[in-house]
Scaffold this active site. Structure first.
Site, mmCIF file in Angstrom:
data_model
loop_
_atom_site.group_PDB
_atom_site.id
_atom_site.type_symbol
_atom_site.label_atom_id
_atom_site.label_comp_id
_atom_site.label_asym_id
_atom_site.label_seq_id
_atom_site.Cartn_x
_atom_site.Cartn_y
_atom_site.Cartn_z
ATOM 1 N N LYS A 131 59.799 51.416 67.910
ATOM 2 C CA LYS A 131 58.598 51.669 67.081
ATOM 3 C C LYS A 131 57.379 51.855 67.933
ATOM 4 O O LYS A 131 56.425 52.985 67.345
ATOM 5 C CB LYS A 131 58.073 50.392 66.559
ATOM 6 C CG LYS A 131 59.201 49.860 65.132
ATOM 7 C CD LYS A 131 58.618 48.595 64.706
ATOM 8 C CE LYS A 131 59.176 48.283 63.240
ATOM 9 N NZ LYS A 131 58.662 47.285 62.650
ATOM 10 N N ASP A 173 54.833 49.459 57.209
ATOM 11 C CA ASP A 173 54.787 48.042 57.232
ATOM 12 C C ASP A 173 53.250 47.595 56.734
ATOM 13 O O ASP A 173 53.076 46.607 56.070
ATOM 14 C CB ASP A 173 54.918 47.309 58.534
ATOM 15 C CG ASP A 173 56.292 47.475 58.908
ATOM 16 O OD1 ASP A 173 57.142 47.504 58.178
ATOM 17 O OD2 ASP A 173 56.409 47.538 60.435
#
Ligand code: ATR
Length: 290
Positions: free
Chosen positions: A73, A109
């Protein structure tokens, strides 16, 4: 059973290592089936040393987009053509869109947190919030809170207080929010901190399967009936923390919401369509619990 041989099937994927634990293939493929869309979402186990090659492969093969999970990520940021503002500030990309060979990175997110908490916006704005954790998940939570909910103050609680201090400094500089207090995750000292918070968020992995007997606090007096307690852990859905908070009369929010809202945003970025969130929630809940 999906007919995999269709010439027009569009491919999406997930890269990470390991990836066996991910629910994303289930979520997206279920949504495609519900909406009768000709897409297929596949997991690809990609190690750190293969990340660059895998991304180039995705682009060359015309994969429409992909999710990114642990451990890529953060590392992937330098390998993409464009990064959205929230992904850049959070410092992590979990969704990539392949726009005719140009790879654009996003952090959905943040949308997962925003979508989950939106129904409590009036309660959160101008209130005190405790965020437990100082990793990537906590950064997405803090970004969403500051940008979309404007709390009066945020308590940054972490096992390693030094990391909470670094986070405080980072966000103060990046988005000019400096109403932070840092605390060490030591439950006996946190009762007052939690009691003074309207919203308490667990952004650590504490309580996650197989350690579902763990909780960031065992102290019932940490909670009151006027509070909202949000646990990002989604397996199990009713964590020990949420059960404890519920016993004290607090409103509880489980991590499935966040999981689905972040997936819904990725889905929208790739397809331009809305994910049938409620239907998907029911089917993933059944899948996890059985
Ligand atoms: P993520 O990207 O999912 O947020 P991460 O960056 O590894 O993952 O961060 C994990 C967070 O959970 C950290 O805040 C970590 O605390 P430390 O900073 O002290 O390492 C916290 N965490 C993980 N396991 C924990 C445990 N058993 N008790 C308390 N905190 C824990």
């Amino acid at each position: 059973m999906k007919n995999l041989t269709h010439i027009n099937t569009k491919l999406l994927g997930l890269i990470g290592h390991p990836i066996k634990q991910s629910y994303s293939p289930f979520i997206h493929n279920a949504a495609f089936e519900m909406k009768k869309m000709d897409y297929l979402y596949l997991p690809f186990d990609v190690t750190k040393s293969n990340l660059k090659g895998a991304i180039r492969g995705m682009s060359i093969l015309g994969v429409k987009g992909f999710n990114v999970t642990i451990p890529h990520k953060e590392n992937i940021l330098d390998m993409l053509d464009n990064i959205s503002e929230e992904a850049s500030i959070v410092g992590a990309v979990n969704t990539v869109v392949n726009d005719h060979g140009e790879l654009n990175g996003y952090n959905t997110d943040v949308h997962g947190v925003t979508g989950t908490l939106m129904q409590y916006k009036k309660d959160i704005t101008g209130s005190v919030v405790s965020v437990v954790g100082a990793g990537g998940a906590a950064r997405a939570v803090i970004y969403s809170l500051i940008r979309n909910f404007k709390p009066e103050k945020i308590f940054l609680v972490n096992r390693t207080e030094q990391k909470a201090e670094s986070l405080k400094k980072y966000f103060s500089e990046k988005i000019k929010f400096d109403s932070f207090n840092t605390k060490e995750l030591f439950p006996p000292d946190l009762v007052e901190t939690f009691r003074s918070s309207k919203l308490i968020i667990n952004a650590t992995s504490v309580g996650m399967f197989p350690d579902s007997d763990d909780s960031i606090t065992e102290l019932g007096e940490s909670f009151t009936k006027d509070q909202i307690v949000f646990d990002l852990v989604y397996n199990p859905t009713r964590t020990k923390l949420l059960k404890l908070a519920e016993k004290q009369g607090a409103e509880t929010v489980d991590g499935l919401n966040m999981l689905i809202y972040q997936a819904a945003k990725s889905f929208e970025l790739w397809t331009g369509e809305e994910m049938p969130v409620e239907q998907v929630r029911n089917s993933i809940k059944y899948y996890i619990e059985n």
